[in-house]
Design a protein around this motif. Structure first.
Motif, PDB file in Angstrom:
ATOM      1  N   VAL A  82     -12.801  12.153  21.866  1.00 24.59           N
ATOM      2  CA  VAL A  82     -11.917  12.122  20.703  1.00 24.59           C
ATOM      3  C   VAL A  82     -11.576  10.677  20.344  1.00 24.59           C
ATOM      4  O   VAL A  82     -11.634  10.274  19.174  1.00 24.59           O
ATOM      5  CB  VAL A  82     -10.637  12.938  20.996  1.00 24.59           C
ATOM      6  N   ALA A  83     -11.259   9.870  21.380  1.00 23.56           N
ATOM      7  CA  ALA A  83     -10.887   8.478  21.131  1.00 23.56           C
ATOM      8  C   ALA A  83     -12.040   7.722  20.474  1.00 23.56           C
ATOM      9  O   ALA A  83     -11.843   6.905  19.573  1.00 23.56           O
ATOM     10  CB  ALA A  83     -10.490   7.809  22.444  1.00 23.56           C
ATOM     11  N   CYS A  84     -13.273   8.034  20.921  1.00 19.89           N
ATOM     12  CA  CYS A  84     -14.455   7.377  20.359  1.00 19.89           C
ATOM     13  C   CYS A  84     -14.580   7.705  18.878  1.00 19.89           C
ATOM     14  O   CYS A  84     -14.800   6.835  18.047  1.00 19.89           O
ATOM     15  CB  CYS A  84     -15.699   7.834  21.116  1.00 19.89           C
ATOM     16  N   LYS A  85     -14.412   8.983  18.549  1.00 17.10           N
ATOM     17  CA  LYS A  85     -14.511   9.400  17.147  1.00 17.10           C
ATOM     18  C   LYS A  85     -13.419   8.745  16.313  1.00 17.10           C
ATOM     19  O   LYS A  85     -13.648   8.331  15.183  1.00 17.10           O
ATOM     20  CB  LYS A  85     -14.383  10.923  17.043  1.00 17.10           C
ATOM     21  N   GLU A  86     -12.213   8.669  16.881  1.00 16.81           N
ATOM     22  CA  GLU A  86     -11.093   8.113  16.124  1.00 16.81           C
ATOM     23  C   GLU A  86     -11.315   6.637  15.843  1.00 16.81           C
ATOM     24  O   GLU A  86     -11.180   6.178  14.720  1.00 16.81           O
ATOM     25  CB  GLU A  86      -9.792   8.304  16.897  1.00 16.81           C
ATOM     26  N   TRP A  87     -11.675   5.891  16.894  1.00 19.54           N
ATOM     27  CA  TRP A  87     -11.787   4.451  16.709  1.00 19.54           C
ATOM     28  C   TRP A  87     -12.948   4.092  15.778  1.00 19.54           C
ATOM     29  O   TRP A  87     -12.839   3.196  14.946  1.00 19.54           O
ATOM     30  CB  TRP A  87     -11.966   3.726  18.048  1.00 19.54           C
ATOM     31  N   ASN A 123     -14.291   5.991  13.471  1.00 21.70           N
ATOM     32  CA  ASN A 123     -14.284   6.756  12.218  1.00 21.70           C
ATOM     33  C   ASN A 123     -15.479   7.683  12.101  1.00 21.70           C
ATOM     34  O   ASN A 123     -16.119   7.742  11.051  1.00 21.70           O
ATOM     35  CB  ASN A 123     -14.266   5.809  11.021  1.00 21.70           C
ATOM     36  N   LEU A 124     -15.792   8.409  13.151  1.00 21.58           N
ATOM     37  CA  LEU A 124     -16.951   9.301  13.114  1.00 21.58           C
ATOM     38  C   LEU A 124     -16.516  10.691  12.672  1.00 21.58           C
ATOM     39  O   LEU A 124     -15.489  11.195  13.127  1.00 21.58           O
ATOM     40  CB  LEU A 124     -17.600   9.378  14.504  1.00 21.58           C
ATOM     41  N   PRO A 125     -17.290  11.301  11.790  1.00 18.35           N
ATOM     42  CA  PRO A 125     -16.916  12.632  11.305  1.00 18.35           C
ATOM     43  C   PRO A 125     -17.133  13.692  12.382  1.00 18.35           C
ATOM     44  O   PRO A 125     -17.875  13.488  13.342  1.00 18.35           O
ATOM     45  CB  PRO A 125     -17.878  12.856  10.131  1.00 18.35           C
ATOM     46  N   ALA A 126     -16.477  14.829  12.189  1.00 21.85           N
ATOM     47  CA  ALA A 126     -16.649  15.945  13.117  1.00 21.85           C
ATOM     48  C   ALA A 126     -18.020  16.569  12.903  1.00 21.85           C
ATOM     49  O   ALA A 126     -18.671  16.339  11.891  1.00 21.85           O
ATOM     50  CB  ALA A 126     -15.559  16.982  12.903  1.00 21.85           C
ATOM     51  N   SER A 130     -25.404  12.494  19.009  1.00 25.16           N
ATOM     52  CA  SER A 130     -25.992  12.514  17.679  1.00 25.16           C
ATOM     53  C   SER A 130     -25.481  11.291  16.936  1.00 25.16           C
ATOM     54  O   SER A 130     -24.718  10.500  17.490  1.00 25.16           O
ATOM     55  CB  SER A 130     -25.600  13.792  16.937  1.00 25.16           C
ATOM     56  N   SER A 131     -25.907  11.146  15.687  1.00 25.53           N
ATOM     57  CA  SER A 131     -25.460   9.987  14.918  1.00 25.53           C
ATOM     58  C   SER A 131     -23.957  10.032  14.682  1.00 25.53           C
ATOM     59  O   SER A 131     -23.348   9.028  14.397  1.00 25.53           O
ATOM     60  CB  SER A 131     -26.211   9.937  13.589  1.00 25.53           C
ATOM     61  N   LYS A 132     -23.344  11.217  14.829  1.00 22.33           N
ATOM     62  CA  LYS A 132     -21.901  11.347  14.621  1.00 22.33           C
ATOM     63  C   LYS A 132     -21.132  11.403  15.934  1.00 22.33           C
ATOM     64  O   LYS A 132     -19.914  11.386  15.939  1.00 22.33           O
ATOM     65  CB  LYS A 132     -21.601  12.613  13.827  1.00 22.33           C
ATOM     66  N   THR A 133     -21.835  11.541  17.045  1.00 20.43           N
ATOM     67  CA  THR A 133     -21.184  11.649  18.356  1.00 20.43           C
ATOM     68  C   THR A 133     -21.827  10.639  19.291  1.00 20.43           C
ATOM     69  O   THR A 133     -22.976  10.802  19.678  1.00 20.43           O
ATOM     70  CB  THR A 133     -21.344  13.072  18.922  1.00 20.43           C
TER      71      THR A 133
END
Lengths: 264, 151
Positions: free
Chosen positions: A19-24, A26-29, A47-50
């Motif tokens: 979650v922290a990685c996505k937040e920092w 700005n990666l979409p769900a 993936s390119s988003k994760t």
């Protein structure tokens, strides 16, 4: 070299790092499906988003029980990165901090980095007209500002520790020595493909956690070294020999045919 | 030469080419994944090898014939020269078109020259493709110019 030590035995599988990685960054769900990966992990894979995934594994522990064991997948930030060596335009480069980062301004989208990466990390944006390669960048903006990466910052059990590589190696050795039976005696990433900045400790053998255990200790580029280093010599050598031969043979034909060929 | 010497089944290829052009447009709007089904696990498709097999193999004949004539004085091949040169040039143009479709960001291709990574095998291959195409065009230019009586 800045590094990260990930201790699988301390990981509780909470995925705060994901979650922290996505937040920092700005990666979409992502739209995910249950059992999309091995066991209960979600999303199924990088993936390119994760850019990081906690993988879930059911494995036999040293006490003989079966247990959930978690491992963190992310870019290993190799000390001698294969992706950076294989990139024809230097779009992937290693910074002084040890982070291997990507510059879309240079990338031609050949996807060779995906082929050469021994850990299958770089991901390509397959459904975009202007695609980029996406992968963990070691939170290089945070590191340069004197902070630690967002995943290690978010970890509630200190399973992810950030610091200098030598200190972390020492720490890992002490943990293995002080807890007999708790760990397998191997620091994954100490010597794999020439060493990596992200290192792992685990209580079960690494192949049970989805890690490749057949990697050699020499950097991946070493395989291409003999061929690549010969190129300048082969080129100048062949050029000289063929040029001399051509001059000699053409001069012979010229002399044989007399003056009329000379004007041709 | 009679009019019938042009291959009669060429309309099949016109149709295939038109279909391919539509697919290429679709690829540049929706990305490579929309037309290729490639994934992060299989980033290079079989078509890379077919593309290279067809284009580069076609071109090798041109280089061999031109080399035999220019370097080794094999003037008995003179009649083959133009045919093989045209085939080689077409082969490389075919390969380049394939590359433009296959590369994710082909507009950055000049960075091979600007910020090339000299230890990368693909860097060497990129230079080969650019250099060979340049040589083929140079070799072909006199044929274009002589018709306009410029040489």
């Amino acid at each position: 070299m800045k590094s990260m030590l990930i201790d699988s035995t301390r990981c509780i599988g909470c995925r705060a790092c994901q979650v922290a990685c996505k937040e920092w960054n700005n990666l979409p769900a992502e739209k995910t499906e249950f059992f999309g990966g091995s066991g209960y992990q979600n999303p199924g894979r990088l993936s390119s988003k994760t850019w990081t995934v906690i993988s879930f594994h059911e494995a036999e522990t040293s006490t003989g029980d079966y247990d959930w064991i978690f491992a963190k997948q992310q870019c290993m930030h190799c000390l001698e990165p294969a992706c950076a060596a294989a990139c024809p335009v230097s779009a992937l480069e290693q910074l002084k901090t040890g982070a291997v980062v990507y510059d879309p301004g240079k990338c031609i989208g050949c996807r060779n980095c995906q082929l050469v990466c021994p850990f299958d990390i770089p991901c390509f944006e397959w459904n975009k007209a202007v695609p980029e390669i996406k992968k963990c960048n070691f939170c290089v903006d945070r590191i340069e500002a004197g902070m630690e990466p967002s995943c290690s910052c978010a970890c509630p059990t200190d399973a992810i520790v950030f610091g200098e590589r030598e200190n972390l190696l020492q720490k890992a050795e002490i943990r293995i020595a002080n807890n007999p039976g708790k760990y397998v005696n191997h620091i994954y990433g100490r010597s794999e493909v020439g060493g990596t900045s992200v290192m792992h400790l685990a209580g079960v053998s690494f192949d049970k956690l989805g890690f490749r255990t057949n990697l050699s200790d020499s950097p991946v580029w070493d395989n291409a070294k003999p061929a690549m280093e010969a190129i300048p010599y082969v080129m100048t050598g062949l050029g000289t020999i063929l040029g001399a031969l051509a001059w000699f043979i053409n001069r012979k034909t010229e002399i044989k045919a007399g003056k009329e060929v000379k004007n041709d | 030469m009679t009019k019938h010497s042009v291959f009669q089944g060429r309309f099949i290829f016109y149709f295939l080419s038109a279909f391919a052009l539509i697919l290429i447009c679709y690829r540049f709007i929706n990305g490579l994944g929309a037309v290729t089904n490639l994934t992060d696990q299989y980033p290079w498709g079989l078509w890379v090898s077919i593309d290279i097999l067809a284009g580069i193999a076609l071109a090798s004949g041109g280089f061999v014939i031109a080399g035999a004539i220019h370097f080794f004085g094999g003037h008995k091949f003179d009649q083959l020269y133009r045919v093989s040169l045209l085939t080689a040039l077409l082969g490389y143009i075919l390969f380049l078109i394939g590359l433009i479709v296959d590369l994710g960001r082909p507009w950055n291709i000049l960075h091979v020259i600007l910020s090339g990574n000299k230890i990368a095998p693909l860097y060497e291959i990129s230079w080969c493709v650019m250099f060979y195409t340049f040589v083929l065009i140079l070799e072909f230019l006199p044929i274009l110019f002589e018709k306009r009586k410029m040489v």
